[in-house]
Design an enzyme around this catalytic site. Structure first.
Site, PDB file in Angstrom:
ATOM      1  N   CYS A   2       0.838  -1.194   0.000  1.00  0.00           N
ATOM      2  CA  CYS A   2       0.000   0.000   0.000  1.00  0.00           C
ATOM      3  C   CYS A   2       0.875   1.246   0.000  1.00  0.00           C
ATOM      4  O   CYS A   2       2.006   1.224   0.461  1.00  0.00           O
ATOM      5  CB  CYS A   2      -0.869   0.048   1.253  1.00  0.00           C
ATOM      6  SG  CYS A   2      -1.933  -1.370   1.420  1.00  0.00           S
ATOM      7  N   ARG A  27       5.000   0.568  -6.735  1.00  0.00           N
ATOM      8  CA  ARG A  27       4.921  -0.371  -5.602  1.00  0.00           C
ATOM      9  C   ARG A  27       3.840  -1.433  -5.844  1.00  0.00           C
ATOM     10  O   ARG A  27       3.756  -2.402  -5.108  1.00  0.00           O
ATOM     11  CB  ARG A  27       4.549   0.402  -4.319  1.00  0.00           C
ATOM     12  CG  ARG A  27       5.603   1.375  -3.869  1.00  0.00           C
ATOM     13  CD  ARG A  27       4.996   2.446  -2.969  1.00  0.00           C
ATOM     14  NE  ARG A  27       4.566   1.933  -1.687  1.00  0.00           N
ATOM     15  CZ  ARG A  27       5.279   1.978  -0.572  1.00  0.00           C
ATOM     16  NH1 ARG A  27       6.475   2.502  -0.603  1.00  0.00           N
ATOM     17  NH2 ARG A  27       4.811   1.507   0.554  1.00  0.00           N
ATOM     18  N   TRP A  75      -2.830  -2.456  -1.770  1.00  0.00           N
ATOM     19  CA  TRP A  75      -2.408  -3.786  -2.217  1.00  0.00           C
ATOM     20  C   TRP A  75      -3.040  -4.707  -1.195  1.00  0.00           C
ATOM     21  O   TRP A  75      -2.630  -4.734  -0.031  1.00  0.00           O
ATOM     22  CB  TRP A  75      -0.876  -3.873  -2.218  1.00  0.00           C
ATOM     23  CG  TRP A  75      -0.335  -5.265  -2.324  1.00  0.00           C
ATOM     24  CD1 TRP A  75       0.027  -6.063  -1.278  1.00  0.00           C
ATOM     25  CD2 TRP A  75      -0.074  -6.009  -3.503  1.00  0.00           C
ATOM     26  NE1 TRP A  75       0.492  -7.264  -1.759  1.00  0.00           N
ATOM     27  CE2 TRP A  75       0.440  -7.260  -3.108  1.00  0.00           C
ATOM     28  CE3 TRP A  75      -0.227  -5.740  -4.870  1.00  0.00           C
ATOM     29  CZ2 TRP A  75       0.793  -8.244  -4.026  1.00  0.00           C
ATOM     30  CZ3 TRP A  75       0.140  -6.719  -5.763  1.00  0.00           C
ATOM     31  CH2 TRP A  75       0.644  -7.947  -5.336  1.00  0.00           C
ATOM     32  N   ASN A  99      -1.532   1.970   6.023  1.00  0.00           N
ATOM     33  CA  ASN A  99      -0.643   0.986   5.421  1.00  0.00           C
ATOM     34  C   ASN A  99      -0.095   0.143   6.568  1.00  0.00           C
ATOM     35  O   ASN A  99       0.342   0.697   7.573  1.00  0.00           O
ATOM     36  CB  ASN A  99       0.495   1.751   4.702  1.00  0.00           C
ATOM     37  CG  ASN A  99       1.486   0.830   4.049  1.00  0.00           C
ATOM     38  OD1 ASN A  99       1.271  -0.369   3.980  1.00  0.00           O
ATOM     39  ND2 ASN A  99       2.567   1.398   3.568  1.00  0.00           N
ATOM     40  N   GLY A 100      -0.161  -1.192   6.443  1.00  0.00           N
ATOM     41  CA  GLY A 100       0.332  -2.056   7.527  1.00  0.00           C
ATOM     42  C   GLY A 100      -0.720  -3.102   7.842  1.00  0.00           C
ATOM     43  O   GLY A 100      -1.667  -3.299   7.070  1.00  0.00           O
ATOM     44  N   GLU A 477      17.552 -23.680  -5.336  1.00  0.00           N
ATOM     45  CA  GLU A 477      17.133 -22.286  -5.492  1.00  0.00           C
ATOM     46  C   GLU A 477      18.341 -21.396  -5.818  1.00  0.00           C
ATOM     47  O   GLU A 477      18.261 -20.496  -6.658  1.00  0.00           O
ATOM     48  CB  GLU A 477      16.408 -21.826  -4.217  1.00  0.00           C
ATOM     49  CG  GLU A 477      15.979 -20.376  -4.176  1.00  0.00           C
ATOM     50  CD  GLU A 477      15.006 -19.984  -5.290  1.00  0.00           C
ATOM     51  OE1 GLU A 477      14.502 -20.853  -6.004  1.00  0.00           O
ATOM     52  OE2 GLU A 477      14.794 -18.768  -5.443  1.00  0.00           O
ATOM     53  N   LYS A 481      18.716 -19.146  -9.201  1.00  0.00           N
ATOM     54  CA  LYS A 481      18.977 -17.702  -9.203  1.00  0.00           C
ATOM     55  C   LYS A 481      20.199 -17.402 -10.074  1.00  0.00           C
ATOM     56  O   LYS A 481      20.212 -16.438 -10.829  1.00  0.00           O
ATOM     57  CB  LYS A 481      19.229 -17.174  -7.782  1.00  0.00           C
ATOM     58  CG  LYS A 481      18.027 -17.132  -6.891  1.00  0.00           C
ATOM     59  CD  LYS A 481      17.145 -15.918  -7.075  1.00  0.00           C
ATOM     60  CE  LYS A 481      15.839 -16.190  -7.714  1.00  0.00           C
ATOM     61  NZ  LYS A 481      14.896 -17.109  -7.372  1.00  0.00           N
ATOM     62  N   GLU A 484      19.244 -17.795 -13.721  1.00  0.00           N
ATOM     63  CA  GLU A 484      18.209 -16.865 -14.145  1.00  0.00           C
ATOM     64  C   GLU A 484      18.725 -15.436 -14.339  1.00  0.00           C
ATOM     65  O   GLU A 484      18.388 -14.782 -15.325  1.00  0.00           O
ATOM     66  CB  GLU A 484      17.130 -16.928 -13.048  1.00  0.00           C
ATOM     67  CG  GLU A 484      16.037 -15.968 -13.096  1.00  0.00           C
ATOM     68  CD  GLU A 484      14.991 -16.258 -12.009  1.00  0.00           C
ATOM     69  OE1 GLU A 484      15.344 -16.603 -10.858  1.00  0.00           O
ATOM     70  OE2 GLU A 484      13.804 -16.111 -12.321  1.00  0.00           O
ATOM     71  N   HIS A 500      27.490 -39.739  -7.481  1.00  0.00           N
ATOM     72  CA  HIS A 500      26.753 -40.617  -8.389  1.00  0.00           C
ATOM     73  C   HIS A 500      26.696 -40.059  -9.810  1.00  0.00           C
ATOM     74  O   HIS A 500      25.788 -40.372 -10.560  1.00  0.00           O
ATOM     75  CB  HIS A 500      25.340 -40.863  -7.843  1.00  0.00           C
ATOM     76  CG  HIS A 500      25.354 -41.550  -6.507  1.00  0.00           C
ATOM     77  ND1 HIS A 500      25.776 -42.846  -6.352  1.00  0.00           N
ATOM     78  CD2 HIS A 500      25.065 -41.086  -5.266  1.00  0.00           C
ATOM     79  CE1 HIS A 500      25.706 -43.172  -5.064  1.00  0.00           C
ATOM     80  NE2 HIS A 500      25.285 -42.107  -4.382  1.00  0.00           N
ATOM     81  N   LYS A 596       7.609 -12.340 -15.255  1.00  0.00           N
ATOM     82  CA  LYS A 596       7.346 -12.444 -13.817  1.00  0.00           C
ATOM     83  C   LYS A 596       6.254 -13.469 -13.544  1.00  0.00           C
ATOM     84  O   LYS A 596       6.299 -14.191 -12.562  1.00  0.00           O
ATOM     85  CB  LYS A 596       6.935 -11.074 -13.273  1.00  0.00           C
ATOM     86  CG  LYS A 596       6.690 -11.046 -11.784  1.00  0.00           C
ATOM     87  CD  LYS A 596       7.988 -11.143 -11.008  1.00  0.00           C
ATOM     88  CE  LYS A 596       7.790 -11.366  -9.534  1.00  0.00           C
ATOM     89  NZ  LYS A 596       8.986 -11.925  -8.897  1.00  0.00           N
TER      90      LYS A 596
HETATM   91  O1  M6R Z   1       4.053 -17.091  -9.335  1.00  0.00           O
HETATM   92  P1  M6R Z   1       4.627 -18.458  -9.090  1.00  0.00           P
HETATM   93  O2  M6R Z   1       5.246 -18.601  -7.761  1.00  0.00           O
HETATM   94  O3  M6R Z   1       3.638 -19.542  -9.382  1.00  0.00           O
HETATM   95  O4  M6R Z   1       5.767 -18.593 -10.188  1.00  0.00           O
HETATM   96  C1  M6R Z   1       6.410 -19.803 -10.424  1.00  0.00           C
HETATM   97  C2  M6R Z   1       7.701 -19.596 -11.157  1.00  0.00           C
HETATM   98  O5  M6R Z   1       7.447 -19.080 -12.439  1.00  0.00           O
HETATM   99  C3  M6R Z   1       8.625 -18.643 -10.423  1.00  0.00           C
HETATM  100  O6  M6R Z   1       8.850 -19.092  -9.116  1.00  0.00           O
HETATM  101  C4  M6R Z   1       9.992 -18.507 -11.114  1.00  0.00           C
HETATM  102  O7  M6R Z   1      10.654 -19.715 -11.063  1.00  0.00           O
HETATM  103  C5  M6R Z   1      10.764 -17.395 -10.418  1.00  0.00           C
HETATM  104  N1  M6R Z   1      10.582 -16.150 -11.106  1.00  0.00           N
HETATM  105  C6  M6R Z   1      12.210 -17.664 -10.292  1.00  0.00           C
HETATM  106  O8  M6R Z   1      12.874 -16.637  -9.620  1.00  0.00           O
END
Ligand code: M6R
Length: 601
Positions: A2, A27, A75, A99-100, A477, A481, A484, A500, A596
């Site tokens: 928000c 935001r 939001w 906001n909060g 993860e 990252k 990506e 293995h 995204k």
């Molecule tokens: O919105 P979601 O969590 O369902 O998205 C799933 C993936 O597309 C998402 O986690 C993607 O792997 C990330 N952008 C990676 O950083």
């Protein structure tokens, strides 16, 4: 997240409020509204949807209002995006924007309803409007002070009363900035909104309450004592200001994690009972009857699901299957299975489809998501919102750590309902959980150390991340990252699996990040790769006497329980890939080929 704005000055407030609200658009928001003082009354305009559309309504009404008003972008966290839930909320001649999160809003709502107040929204914020109205006897500042005594949680708030010659602003755990113009005072959640009007700002501190006039601000501290406001001159440009001074949204969002985690936890834990309060839409009897959990997710959210696998087994005695949503083909969900969809956006097509398919087998379903009212919430029986505000960088950061925290909360709730976890065991986990934001902050303070290591290996053609148990999903993860945003081929591996096959890839040119905060077994994996010439960057617990003997670099992380250590390691690997990509000059917030939210199968 928000956003709040307010104005007191010699111009008509409306156009300035709309302009400043638009400057908070980055935001993210789902609805907007303004309240304007006009001819001794208050005019409120609010709706779900775009600020620009609301502004047209304002203009079509002849631009009402004088030199005082408040505005809000919402939001959603409590109550879906709608006209009714949009701010400002009013009570008599009082209007507020907030906001909060008001953690005790249900208790306050009940109390105020008994007193005769009628609620017109599902929000937590509306209780504030009625509380202030209850205490208002002509002195707005006094009324706000008295009302806030009853409020548990976080707030940045701006309050208007038709008969008051000044506005009141207050903050606790939510940002609020005042801008000093020549003939006006501006208020906003964030500096960028103020920059076209003034570069002289005063940052309100936690617990402070201010009386805002056109020509001055009177700030009172927690004890009600006046504070001499220090004016800060902003030297950033508007673009940098949107990112809060950070070079990228991703870096900003990494740094928002302590706050995001606090919001995920807010109002949901009871240390006294050793339990967690979540609206799961399931009775304890139903939870006791569960035999399995099936988790469906993609990408980073899938990694969160993988962490749940070991955790639910330990804490709630529940076996878990974790399915990549796009591979959820002919899987039959057994009876007495709880379905759990994890998706930060709530709109990922693969996850939604797989969930729909799984639901045809019956059984209860839950979602963990960050977006109130997203499609996933319509599919399931109960939703746990992560409440960490919108994430703008494509790479998931704060939404992931908040998912981990939501999973921990859910595990404790299931464990308690199934009597697999004693109140004492739950209490110990919860006490440590409340310390997590502070521990994450300490990892963030290691950024320079991590940056130097990242830059040293930025030229690597392949990276390995290894971990065991809770840290195995975090190694996946970390590798995701690195792929990506830094475009470096990276593998995440369970430490024990190296021998293995993938060990064949290890050479002196392969940096290996070893997540080594839990258990000693990983040290034999470190030795295996060191023997093949690899440089090892170890994430280890402070004071570990052995790790420096085997690793090339050691990043020390605070001591905590293994499950929370997964969150700390996450923050470290996020920073590592961020600084690697930054060194390589890559478009971190919008990596090539990625979106995204993936709304196609
Ligand atoms: O919105 P979601 O969590 O369902 O998205 C799933 C993936 O597309 C998402 O986690 C993607 O792997 C990330 N952008 C990676 O950083």
């Amino acid at each position: 997240m928000c956003g709040i704005v307010a104005y007191v000055g010699d111009l008509v407030a409306g156009p300035i409020l709309f302009d400043t609200l638009k400057r908070l658009e980055y935001r993210g928001y789902d609805s907007a509204g303004v309240a304007l003082k006009s001819e001794g009354a208050i005019v409120v305009l609010k709706s779900a949807g775009r600020i620009a559309d609301l502004e047209k309504v304002y203009q079509s009404r002849g631009c009402p209002g004088e030199g005082m008003g408040i505005g809000h972008t919402r939001w959603a966290t409590h109550g879906r995006p709608s006209d009714r839930n949009a701010h400002p909320h009013t009570s008599g001649e009082i209007a507020i924007v907030h906001n909060g999160i008001i953690e005790n809003y249900l208790d306050l709502r009940e109390l105020l309803t008994e007193m005769g107040y009628v609620f017109s929204s599902e929000t937590d914020s509306e209780v504030l409007a009625h509380l202030i109205h209850f205490y208002f006897k002509g002195d707005l500042y006094a009324a706000v002070c008295r009302a806030l005594v009853h409020v548990e949680g976080s707030y940045a708030v701006a309050v208007l009363a038709a008969s008051s010659p000044y506005l009141v602003c207050a903050r606790k755990d939510s940002p609020l900035v005042l801008g000093k113009g020549k003939t006006a005072i501006y208020v906003a959640s964030d500096v960028p909104a103020l920059l076209p009007y003034t570069k002289d700002v005063i940052r309100m501190k936690d617990g402070e309450i201010a009386r805002v006039f056109a020509d001055r601000v009177e700030i009172m501290d927690r004890e009600g004592q006046p504070r001499l406001a220090q004016v800060e001159r902003i030297t950033w440009d508007a673009d940098a200001a949107e990112k809060g001074g950070y070079t990228h949204f991703m870096l900003k969002e990494i740094h928002e994690q302590p706050r995001a985690i606090r919001e995920t936890i807010a109002g949901r834990i009871s240390e006294i009972d050793g339990d967690v309060r979540l609206k799961l839409g399931m009775s304890d009897e139903e939870i006791k009857g569960l035999e399995r959990v099936t988790i469906i997710a993609c990408g980073t959210s899938y990694h969160a699901g993988m962490l749940a696998k070991n955790l639910f087994a330990r804490v709630a005695g529940l076996p878990v299957d974790v399915e990549v949503a796009s591979e959820f083909l002919n899987i039959q969900v057994r009876p007495r299975t709880l379905l759990l969809g994890i998706t930060q956006s709530g709109e990922t097509a693969d996850t939604l489809l797989a969930l729909k398919k799984a639901k045809t087998c019956g059984g209860r379903s839950l979602a963990i998501t960050n977006v109130v009212g997203s499609t996933v919430t319509e599919l399931v029986d109960g939703t746990i919102y992560t409440r960490c505000g919108p994430e703008i960088g494509v790479a998931a950061t704060k939404t992931f750590t908040s998912q981990l925290v939501a999973i921990i909360l859910l595990a404790i709730r299931l464990g308690r309902a199934r009597a697999h976890l004693t109140p004492d065991q739950a209490r110990k986990m919860l006490i440590e959980l409340t310390k997590l934001p502070g521990l994450v902050q300490r990892v963030l303070e290691k950024r320079e150390e991590i940056r130097k290591i990242a830059e040293r290996y930025a030229g690597a053609s392949c990276y390995f991340f290894i971990g065991r148990d809770y840290l195995y999903p975090i190694s996946l993860e970390g590798a995701l990252k690195m792929k990506e945003i830094a475009y470096i081929p990276s593998e995440g591996y369970a430490g024990g699996e190296l021998k293995h096959g993938p060990l064949a890839l290890i050479t002196e040119k392969t940096p290996v990040v070893a997540l080594a905060t839990c258990g000693k077994k990983i040290q034999s994996n470190i030795k295996e790769v060191r023997a093949r010439g690899a440089e090892v960057i170890a994430l280890a617990t402070e004071g570990d006497p052995d790790i420096a003997k085997v690793a090339s670099h050691v990043i020390e992380l605070p001591q905590t329980q293994p499950i929370y250590s997964a969150v700390l390691c996450t923050v470290a690997v996020q920073l590592l890939s961020y600084y690697t990509a930054n060194k390589l000059g890559l478009p971190i917030d919008k990596p090539r080929n990625l979106a995204k939210c993936v709304t196609v199968e």
